[in-house]
Design a protein around this motif. Structure first.
Motif, PDB file in Angstrom:
ATOM      1  N   ALA A 151      55.854  37.792  27.875  1.00 23.20           N
ATOM      2  CA  ALA A 151      55.204  38.176  29.126  1.00 23.20           C
ATOM      3  C   ALA A 151      53.740  38.523  28.892  1.00 23.20           C
ATOM      4  O   ALA A 151      52.871  38.155  29.687  1.00 23.20           O
ATOM      5  N   VAL A 152      53.458  39.230  27.814  1.00 26.03           N
ATOM      6  CA  VAL A 152      52.075  39.594  27.507  1.00 26.03           C
ATOM      7  C   VAL A 152      51.244  38.328  27.264  1.00 26.03           C
ATOM      8  O   VAL A 152      50.151  38.169  27.811  1.00 26.03           O
ATOM      9  N   LEU A 153      51.791  37.440  26.451  1.00 26.94           N
ATOM     10  CA  LEU A 153      51.062  36.197  26.152  1.00 26.94           C
ATOM     11  C   LEU A 153      50.812  35.396  27.429  1.00 26.94           C
ATOM     12  O   LEU A 153      49.709  34.893  27.658  1.00 26.94           O
ATOM     13  N   ALA A 154      51.857  35.274  28.239  1.00 26.23           N
ATOM     14  CA  ALA A 154      51.728  34.500  29.474  1.00 26.23           C
ATOM     15  C   ALA A 154      50.692  35.136  30.402  1.00 26.23           C
ATOM     16  O   ALA A 154      49.892  34.439  31.026  1.00 26.23           O
ATOM     17  N   ASP A 155      50.697  36.449  30.489  1.00 28.36           N
ATOM     18  CA  ASP A 155      49.746  37.142  31.349  1.00 28.36           C
ATOM     19  C   ASP A 155      48.309  36.891  30.877  1.00 28.36           C
ATOM     20  O   ASP A 155      47.424  36.588  31.680  1.00 28.36           O
ATOM     21  N   VAL A 156      48.100  36.989  29.565  1.00 31.32           N
ATOM     22  CA  VAL A 156      46.762  36.777  29.013  1.00 31.32           C
ATOM     23  C   VAL A 156      46.289  35.348  29.301  1.00 31.32           C
ATOM     24  O   VAL A 156      45.166  35.113  29.738  1.00 31.32           O
ATOM     25  N   VAL A 157      47.161  34.404  29.048  1.00 24.73           N
ATOM     26  CA  VAL A 157      46.789  32.997  29.268  1.00 24.73           C
ATOM     27  C   VAL A 157      46.467  32.750  30.743  1.00 24.73           C
ATOM     28  O   VAL A 157      45.491  32.093  31.085  1.00 24.73           O
ATOM     29  N   MET A 158      47.291  33.294  31.631  1.00 26.67           N
ATOM     30  CA  MET A 158      47.050  33.087  33.075  1.00 26.67           C
ATOM     31  C   MET A 158      45.722  33.705  33.498  1.00 26.67           C
ATOM     32  O   MET A 158      44.983  33.135  34.299  1.00 26.67           O
ATOM     33  N   GLU A 159      45.413  34.891  32.970  1.00 25.16           N
ATOM     34  CA  GLU A 159      44.141  35.522  33.323  1.00 25.16           C
ATOM     35  C   GLU A 159      42.981  34.643  32.856  1.00 25.16           C
ATOM     36  O   GLU A 159      42.004  34.459  33.587  1.00 25.16           O
ATOM     37  N   LEU A 160      43.090  34.131  31.652  1.00 22.28           N
ATOM     38  CA  LEU A 160      41.997  33.299  31.124  1.00 22.28           C
ATOM     39  C   LEU A 160      41.858  32.014  31.925  1.00 22.28           C
ATOM     40  O   LEU A 160      40.759  31.588  32.241  1.00 22.28           O
ATOM     41  N   VAL A 161      42.990  31.414  32.234  1.00 21.93           N
ATOM     42  CA  VAL A 161      42.945  30.154  32.997  1.00 21.93           C
ATOM     43  C   VAL A 161      42.362  30.386  34.379  1.00 21.93           C
ATOM     44  O   VAL A 161      41.573  29.606  34.894  1.00 21.93           O
ATOM     45  N   GLN A 162      42.745  31.501  35.009  1.00 15.91           N
ATOM     46  CA  GLN A 162      42.327  31.744  36.393  1.00 15.91           C
ATOM     47  C   GLN A 162      40.866  32.188  36.455  1.00 15.91           C
ATOM     48  O   GLN A 162      40.135  31.763  37.351  1.00 15.91           O
ATOM     49  N   HIS A 163      40.464  33.049  35.527  1.00 14.60           N
ATOM     50  CA  HIS A 163      39.149  33.661  35.691  1.00 14.60           C
ATOM     51  C   HIS A 163      38.132  33.227  34.640  1.00 14.60           C
ATOM     52  O   HIS A 163      36.953  33.541  34.769  1.00 14.60           O
ATOM     53  N   LEU A 164      38.588  32.536  33.591  1.00  9.71           N
ATOM     54  CA  LEU A 164      37.688  32.059  32.538  1.00  9.71           C
ATOM     55  C   LEU A 164      36.849  33.191  31.966  1.00  9.71           C
ATOM     56  O   LEU A 164      35.726  32.971  31.527  1.00  9.71           O
ATOM     57  N   ASP A 165      37.404  34.398  31.981  1.00  9.03           N
ATOM     58  CA  ASP A 165      36.626  35.546  31.538  1.00  9.03           C
ATOM     59  C   ASP A 165      37.548  36.504  30.793  1.00  9.03           C
ATOM     60  O   ASP A 165      38.451  37.080  31.404  1.00  9.03           O
ATOM     61  N   PRO A 166      37.374  36.681  29.470  1.00 14.51           N
ATOM     62  CA  PRO A 166      38.264  37.580  28.736  1.00 14.51           C
ATOM     63  C   PRO A 166      38.282  38.997  29.307  1.00 14.51           C
ATOM     64  O   PRO A 166      39.296  39.690  29.197  1.00 14.51           O
ATOM     65  N   ALA A 167      37.161  39.413  29.927  1.00  7.38           N
ATOM     66  CA  ALA A 167      37.118  40.773  30.483  1.00  7.38           C
ATOM     67  C   ALA A 167      38.140  40.952  31.600  1.00  7.38           C
ATOM     68  O   ALA A 167      38.612  42.062  31.860  1.00  7.38           O
ATOM     69  N   SER A 168      38.515  39.855  32.237  1.00  9.15           N
ATOM     70  CA  SER A 168      39.461  39.965  33.355  1.00  9.15           C
ATOM     71  C   SER A 168      40.851  40.347  32.867  1.00  9.15           C
ATOM     72  O   SER A 168      41.687  40.797  33.648  1.00  9.15           O
ATOM     73  N   ILE A 169      41.123  40.145  31.578  1.00  6.89           N
ATOM     74  CA  ILE A 169      42.447  40.477  31.046  1.00  6.89           C
ATOM     75  C   ILE A 169      42.706  41.963  31.243  1.00  6.89           C
ATOM     76  O   ILE A 169      43.796  42.385  31.643  1.00  6.89           O
ATOM     77  N   LEU A 170      41.663  42.767  30.942  1.00  9.34           N
ATOM     78  CA  LEU A 170      41.833  44.213  31.085  1.00  9.34           C
ATOM     79  C   LEU A 170      41.771  44.630  32.549  1.00  9.34           C
ATOM     80  O   LEU A 170      42.456  45.554  32.971  1.00  9.34           O
ATOM     81  N   LYS A 171      40.944  43.914  33.328  1.00  7.31           N
ATOM     82  CA  LYS A 171      40.819  44.286  34.740  1.00  7.31           C
ATOM     83  C   LYS A 171      42.139  44.099  35.471  1.00  7.31           C
ATOM     84  O   LYS A 171      42.448  44.804  36.421  1.00  7.31           O
TER      85      LYS A 171
END
Lengths: 300, 678
Positions: free
Chosen positions: B319-339
């Motif tokens: 779940a963590v991996l999937a969440d991180v990947v989805m955030e990156l794909v959607q926002h193209l911004d690593p900072a969005s992972i924490l947001k």
């Protein structure tokens, strides 16, 4: 006539336009100036019917523009970066514009194209930025619409072409019902061509006046007054926008007519006093400074 | 210029602008489809498989083989998706949006224009190429008749509707986003999400439960994706799939136009036109991905779900991996992972909770068998029933779908089946073990319908002897015998020809005998078979070999067409007196057992291979004596009794190839001729 009545537009947390009201009358060339990110492009998009206002009205000749094809047929929008079809030539784009605008003047377009030295059969992707801009302008002018909305029209054009554009606009206004609205940072060019200017800053309208009226009601005065007390009284009695000393020479920008201001200055027994015409650029800087846009803060 | 003319001109303009796509699709389809069909027809003739006359007679099957829906689904899906992505990619570039939205057209007209041009550029070349292939090439090979034309047009209708459905879904995905990549992912997600989730559910339940039986098969999920809807037309359905595809297309189209009308013009480059969708989509993708991670781990490790604690850990990691990947794909911004930490917590928590639910098996769901008094009916499905009454090579085998077999065998007199379920609980996991004994067990699906209405499926491993005793006991009931008897699905009007394959001598099919039947004879044959099957006991038949394998078909002399009805193949056993008597009247007596020497005389070679774990053997045996020795060491059996590690390919002197099923009966003799010890 173009009317914006209490128009507001937000993009997420950013307020692009905040309760803006503006009128562009017929038979004038309207210059839209403003600081970076002020909302000029958004306003043009709104007038073109591309973007919908969150609140307020955008009316063209009394009718709302958004989703109104009949009204939009009288508007040609030239954005900052024009769009041309992949591998299109000027002839292909001509057809595309002809499809949209029934009054498109193909003959005029061909003449303008030849005069600008642009080949009608050459692929537009091989044109330089300036040439693409030229093409955009020629398409817009040839569209035959009543309103031509131009975003940074002079950007990328050489001085000769800029002069040509101004001449074309002037000629169009003589020949037919034509109202260009030009958003630009190139205030020197706008000054030459525009009758009316609107100044936007941070989503609001700072001023919207005839250019002549604007110059008439703002003065730049240079004078030398020996008596500091008289100088102080003089400045206190005026609507001063900015004042600075260079040695004994006092320069100040003030609101008021030439006659009113000079009469007051003479009352302070100056050794020397004269009024200098303001450029549009100076008007822009001083007005936005008053609104808090201090350029000096960027470089200090 | 009126709006109507502008609308049509916009379509023309878009077709011109995307001429490259039109050209690729047209060239590919118009050139290749008729050519491939021509090559296939040529291959049949020149390869010597059929004469031109035989191809003409087999036109129904060749038409189905080439113009049937299934093989064209990937091409249709890809071309529809590409047409949608390229047609609406302008929504992802602000300067293009400025151009199109400044046009003096209403938004829905702009949408309709692009929608129409994309639909035309995919459908027209494909339809034209199919028509040319069928009527021009097919006509030359005498493939065009009323029946084959009906089959062709039904398939073309389904494919056209499939294109429309997939296209509309891909368009919907594109108008929901400001980035092409997100549009592509959304499109795939909408099309396959429901069946993938159902499959995942089945996989997880099967991994972590011993007695779980997946009653949610692809057939159940067939209406949950337009691709699956189109697939089922291979089973002879047209009206229901067509209606379903039309519904998909209409719903996606309406949703697309609604979203587009409300879509802000300034969303080019944004992941979604409405930011709140981002968390929802992230959750919908991340939770199944996290669960899939668990199943993947168990599949790779070969574990059967016994280490349940690890399941929860892997669910969390997944779940963590999937969440991180989805955030990156959607926002193209690593900072969005924490947001996005709030939504991430919800996703991780949900995934872990679902996994706990699967692992913990609340209410002991896996083991649970209600009291007999709470059950209304029970049914059974097992390979033994199919394999005894029909050859499993039937393409539309009777009861091959467990659900269908179970529903047919549902009975309120289920005490035998209940006892079987209780017996089955003792043998958890036996078929997954390496124990030799596991070969003596059969996999059985039992279903019970509770008096409250719920239907539950369970899968057990049952000792074969116990199973056969139960089937024998059940066979005493006429209703049960009829429920598993394929002869009761036969309609005499559906066949006028039977092909008879001797079973005892397992000869290649050249030895088939064909008998044409009049309508009354077809009825007589059906009645005879019903009577014989009614009397037969499954337990007894299992210990025997059939005498014949019979295939029914309908041959139309007028159309020179063949049609093979459902459940077309059945076995005939020595005790089928009525059936054999009928065949004798028609002049056919099954061959007696041939000696291995007689069989060897008809063969050119035997290719033998044996693969089991690290043991790997293969050889071609050509000498008559060696062939006799090998055939003496093996026994021809039904598929369910065959040794799955052993493969024997027989090539007759006439060049025909067959693949009968065998079991090694004499390992010493087998080793003597092959030099290999199984």
């Amino acid at each position: 006539m173009i009317e914006l009545k209490n128009v507001t537009k937000r993009f997420g947390e950013i307020s692009a336009l905040n309760r803006v009201s503006l009128t562009v009358n017929d038979h004038q060339i309207f210059g839209l100036i403003g600081s970076n990110g002020a909302g000029k492009s958004t306003m043009l998009r709104m007038i073109a019917g591309v973007v919908k206002a969150d609140s307020g009205e955008v009316l063209i000749d009394g009718k709302p523009v958004f989703e109104n094809p009949a009204v939009k047929q009288e508007i040609c929008f030239l954005p900052d970066t024009g769009y041309f079809f992949q591998n299109a030539t000027p002839i292909v784009m001509q057809r595309a514009y002809q499809m949209q605008f029934p009054k498109f003047d193909a003959e005029r377009f061909a003449k303008l194209l030849a005069a600008a030295g642009l080949s009608p059969e050459r692929r537009i992707r091989t044109f330089s930025k300036g040439m693409q801009k030229q093409l955009s302008v020629l398409l817009g002018v040839s569209a035959g619409t009543k309103y031509l909305l131009c975003d940074e029209i002079f950007d990328g054009l050489d001085p000769a072409m800029r002069q040509a554009v101004k001449s074309i606009f002037a000629r169009e206004m003589i020949d037919r019902d034509f109202i260009p609205v030009i958003a630009s940072h190139n205030l020197r060019e706008l000054e030459d061509i525009c009758d009316h200017v609107g100044l936007i800053h941070q989503g609001g309208i700072l001023l919207s006046e005839d250019l002549d009226d604007l110059r008439y009601h703002m003065q730049k005065v240079q004078c030398v007054i020996r008596d500091p007390a008289k100088e102080e009284r003089l400045l206190a009695g005026l609507d001063v926008m900015r004042a600075e000393h260079q040695g004994s020479l006092l320069t100040f920008i003030v609101r008021g007519t030439h006659q009113e201001i000079m009469d007051l200055v003479q009352g302070a027994d100056p050794l020397f006093a004269e009024s200098i015409p303001l450029t549009l650029e100076e008007i822009f800087i001083y007005e936005t400074e008053v609104a808090g846009y201090d350029v000096k803060a960027l470089i200090s | 210029m009126t709006s109507k003319r502008l609308f049509h001109n916009l379509i023309r303009q878009d077709l011109r602008n995307r001429l490259w796509l039109v050209s690729i699709l047209s060239a590919f389809e118009l050139l290749l489809i008729p050519v491939i069909y021509l090559m296939q027809m040529d291959y049949y003739v020149e390869g010597g498989y059929w004469t031109a006359a035989e191809i003409a007679k087999s036109r129904m099957s060749t038409t189905e083989a080439f113009f049937g829906t299934e093989q064209w689904i990937p091409l249709i899906a890809v071309s529809a998706s590409v047409a949608a992505f390229t047609g609406f990619a302008w929504l992802c570039a602000q300067r293009k949006i400025d151009y199109y939205h400044a046009m003096p057209m209403k938004r829905e007209h702009i949408f309709l224009a692009f929608f129409t041009s994309g639909w035309l550029m995919g459908t027209v070349p494909f339809a034209l190429s199919e028509l040319i292939a069928f009527y021009a090439v097919g006509g030359a090979y005498r493939q065009v008749t009323r029946s084959t034309a009906g089959l062709f047009w039904r398939s073309l209708l389904i494919l056209a509707l499939l294109y429309l459905a997939v296209y509309a879904i891909a368009v919907l995905a594109m108008v929901m986003t400001g980035r092409v990549v997100i549009g592509v992912l959304l499109s795939v997600m909408i099309e396959v999400y429901a069946p993938v989730c159902l499959l995942l559910y089945g996989c997880l339940m099967g991994t972590f439960n011993t007695f779980w039986s997946d009653n949610i098969s692809l057939s159940t999920a067939r209406f949950l994706s337009p691709l699956l809807v189109a697939w089922q037309t291979g089973e002879g359905r047209t009206a229901a799939p067509a209606a379903a595809l039309l519904l998909y297309a209409a719903a996606a189209f309406l949703a697309g136009i609604l979203v587009y009308r409300r879509r802000p013009s300034e969303t080019a480059g944004a992941a979604y036109v409405h930011p709140r969708i981002a968390s929802v989509i992230k959750g919908m993708v991340s939770i199944p991905c996290g669960l899939l991670f668990v199943w993947f781990f168990y599949m790779m490790s070969g574990s059967s779900g016994s280490h349940a604690a690890w399941a929860v850990v892997w669910a969390l990691v997944g779940a963590v991996l999937a969440d991180v990947v989805m955030e990156l794909v959607q926002h193209l911004d690593p900072a969005s992972i924490l947001k996005g930490w709030r939504s991430a917590l919800v996703i991780i928590g949900s995934t872990v909770a679902l996994m706990l639910l699967v692992v913990a098996k609340p209410f002991d769901y896996d083991q649970y068998l209600p009291a007999e008094s709470r059950i209304a009916k029970m049914g059974i499905a097992c390979d033994e029933i199919n394999g005894i009454l029909m050859p499993e090579t039937s393409y539309s085998g009777y009861g091959q779908e467990q659900k269908e077999m179970v529903s047919r065998t549902m009975t309120s007199d289920f005490s035998e089946l209940y006892a079987l379920a209780e017996e089955g609980k003792k043998y958890a996991g036996i078929l997954n073990s390496d124990s030799e004994d596991s070969t003596q067990y059969s996999s059985v699906v039992l279903a019970y319908r509770k008096k409250t209405g719920g239907l539950v499926y369970r899968s057990y491993q049952i000792p074969q002897d116990t199973l056969m005793d139960t089937l024998s006991a059940l066979s005493k009931d006429a209703a049960f015998r009829r429920s598993v008897n394929p002869a009761y699905d036969m309609k005499a009007s559906e066949f006028n020809r039977i092909d008879l394959q001797n079973w005892l001598n397992y000869q290649p099919y050249e030895e088939q005998t064909t008998i044409d039947l009049s309508p009354s004879e077809a009825q007589q044959f059906t009645d005879a078979l019903r009577k014989d099957m009614d009397r037969a006991e499954l337990g007894t038949l299992r210990e025997e070999k059939p005498v014949l394998a019979v295939t029914r078909s309908y041959y139309s002399a007028k159309d020179q067409d063949f049609e093979t009805p459902e459940y077309s193949e059945v076995y005939v056993y020595p005790e089928y007196e009525n059936t054999l008597a009928f065949l004798a009247k028609k002049g056919f007596v099954p061959e007696k057992t041939m000696t291995v020497g007689e069989i060897a005389d008809t063969l050119n070679s035997l290719q033998v291979s044996y693969v089991s774990g690290e043991k790997d053997y293969s050889a071609t045996i050509t000498g008559r004596d060696d062939i006799v020795k090998l055939l003496s060491s093996i026994d021809h059996v039904r598929r369910d009794r065959a040794d799955s590690d052993l493969t024997v390919v027989m090539t007759s002197r006439k060049g025909y190839v067959s693949y009968p099923e065998f079991r090694i009966t004499d390992e010493t003799a087998f080793r003597a001729v092959t030099g290999f010890a199984p």
